[in-house]
Write an enzyme that holds these catalytic residues in place. Structure first.
Site, PDB file in Angstrom:
ATOM      1  N   ALA A  37      21.374 -93.849 -24.796  1.00  0.00           N
ATOM      2  CA  ALA A  37      20.867 -93.951 -23.399  1.00  0.00           C
ATOM      3  C   ALA A  37      20.381 -95.199 -22.643  1.00  0.00           C
ATOM      4  O   ALA A  37      19.370 -95.310 -22.198  1.00  0.00           O
ATOM      5  CB  ALA A  37      19.661 -93.040 -23.573  1.00  0.00           C
ATOM      6  N   ASP A  60      19.866 -90.860 -28.429  1.00  0.00           N
ATOM      7  CA  ASP A  60      19.645 -92.371 -28.617  1.00  0.00           C
ATOM      8  C   ASP A  60      18.408 -92.377 -29.554  1.00  0.00           C
ATOM      9  O   ASP A  60      17.331 -91.614 -29.311  1.00  0.00           O
ATOM     10  CB  ASP A  60      19.211 -92.981 -27.204  1.00  0.00           C
ATOM     11  CG  ASP A  60      19.488 -94.540 -27.275  1.00  0.00           C
ATOM     12  OD1 ASP A  60      20.306 -95.101 -26.426  1.00  0.00           O
ATOM     13  OD2 ASP A  60      18.809 -95.050 -28.102  1.00  0.00           O
ATOM     14  N   LEU A  69      15.705-103.227 -18.172  1.00  0.00           N
ATOM     15  CA  LEU A  69      15.027-102.737 -16.575  1.00  0.00           C
ATOM     16  C   LEU A  69      16.082-103.041 -15.705  1.00  0.00           C
ATOM     17  O   LEU A  69      15.807-102.336 -14.565  1.00  0.00           O
ATOM     18  CB  LEU A  69      13.678-103.008 -16.443  1.00  0.00           C
ATOM     19  CG  LEU A  69      12.646-102.297 -17.499  1.00  0.00           C
ATOM     20  CD1 LEU A  69      11.492-103.028 -17.117  1.00  0.00           C
ATOM     21  CD2 LEU A  69      12.728-100.804 -17.415  1.00  0.00           C
ATOM     22  N   CYS A 167      42.805 -95.393 -33.429  1.00  0.00           N
ATOM     23  CA  CYS A 167      44.252 -95.767 -33.425  1.00  0.00           C
ATOM     24  C   CYS A 167      44.416 -97.119 -32.715  1.00  0.00           C
ATOM     25  O   CYS A 167      45.246 -97.916 -33.055  1.00  0.00           O
ATOM     26  CB  CYS A 167      45.169 -94.867 -32.338  1.00  0.00           C
ATOM     27  SG  CYS A 167      45.160 -93.181 -33.012  1.00  0.00           S
ATOM     28  N   CYS A 183      41.007-116.174 -19.226  1.00  0.00           N
ATOM     29  CA  CYS A 183      40.502-117.035 -18.123  1.00  0.00           C
ATOM     30  C   CYS A 183      39.193-116.700 -17.452  1.00  0.00           C
ATOM     31  O   CYS A 183      38.562-117.637 -16.978  1.00  0.00           O
ATOM     32  CB  CYS A 183      41.568-116.916 -16.640  1.00  0.00           C
ATOM     33  SG  CYS A 183      41.562-115.337 -15.990  1.00  0.00           S
TER      34      CYS A 183
HETATM   35 ZN   LIG Z   1      43.728 -91.902 -34.185  1.00  0.00          ZN
END
Ligand SMILES: [Zn+2]
Length: 253
Positions: A37, A60, A69, A167, A183
């Site tokens: 959150a 959260d 804020l 993965c 960059c």
């Molecule tokens: Zn996976």
């Protein structure tokens, strides 16, 4: 065609229903988890509720800080020290009739019921991402992960059976990202107290919620099939191909 003056303007979602793939009934009944959150979570909750989602849990365990804020539409100065998820759930619920946003005042690692249709990752660390990713893979819940670092961000949609966060982390995508963004400055992604700003947050969260709208509408075929990287400094986006890692534990069994 209905030409009565104002007839279409009395329907809260009239304009959204004109998007050809949108299924508002399915959107309103979908159960969504927002993990985090903070800045991304605030933007995602705002967009989810305004877009028609009604059944949302937000998790959260942190409290609102002054430094939050500048990026959190749901928090005010008076909320400093209060629970992020309690405040965010209350404010988001008030944004639309019937919106039921419920706070889970815990870390994502402590969520024990995973009966969601969609999960959004609005997290600031890789450990929590990998945890949500693993649970979503196990329960076959589509997972839309967002991340930001200053002017840069990424969105990855993990669909059951497809390549997941595990993965792709620390693999070719990270090397590609570093090459493409070299960059714009150094620094590593997903570490605490990194640069952050509302414009990048808003772009990434909006992309996450758009993915959620597609998934809820039964149009997974329209989802991001790879990882989308965003560079706000140059206003560029590019996709990196995502593949299943044969060694990823989330694809066994
Ligand atoms: Zn996976």
């Amino acid at each position: 065609m209905d030409l009565a003056v104002g007839s279409a303007d009395g329907d809260r979602y009239d304009r959204q229903k004109r998007i050809w793939w949108m299924d508002m009934d399915a959107v309103s009944s979908a159960r969504v988890l927002v993990a985090g959150a903070g800045a991304l979570g605030n933007e995602a909750l705002k967009d989810l509720v305004l877009a028609g989602f009604r059944r949302i849990d937000v998790a959260d365990m942190d409290a609102v800080e002054v430094s939050n804020l500048s990026r959190c539409a749901l928090f005010t100065d008076a909320d400093v020290g209060r629970s992020k998820c309690l405040v965010a759930a209350s404010r988001a619920s008030a944004m639309a009739p019937g919106a039921d946003v419920r706070p889970l005042e815990s870390s994502v690692q402590d969520i024990d019921v995973w009966d969601y249709d969609i999960a959004l990752g609005c997290l600031d660390n890789i450990a929590a991402r990998l945890h949500v990713n693993a649970y979503c893979m196990h329960h076959r819940i589509p997972y839309v992960d967002g991340g930001t670092d200053g002017m840069r961000g990424k969105v990855q949609t993990v669909l059951p059976g497809g390549p997941c966060i595990q993965c792709t982390v620390n693999r070719t995508h990270v090397r590609e990202m570093e090459r493409r963004f070299s960059c714009t400055g150094g620094g590593s992604m997903y570490v605490p107290r990194m640069a952050s700003d509302i414009t990048t947050t808003a772009v990434i969260a909006a992309m996450q919620v758009r993915e959620a709208l597609k998934i809820a509408s039964g149009r997974r075929d329209l989802c991001i099939s790879n990882i989308t990287y965003y560079d706000g400094s140059l206003c560029e986006m590019f996709n990196a191909a995502a593949d299943i890692d044969p060694g990823c534990p989330n694809h066994t069994g």
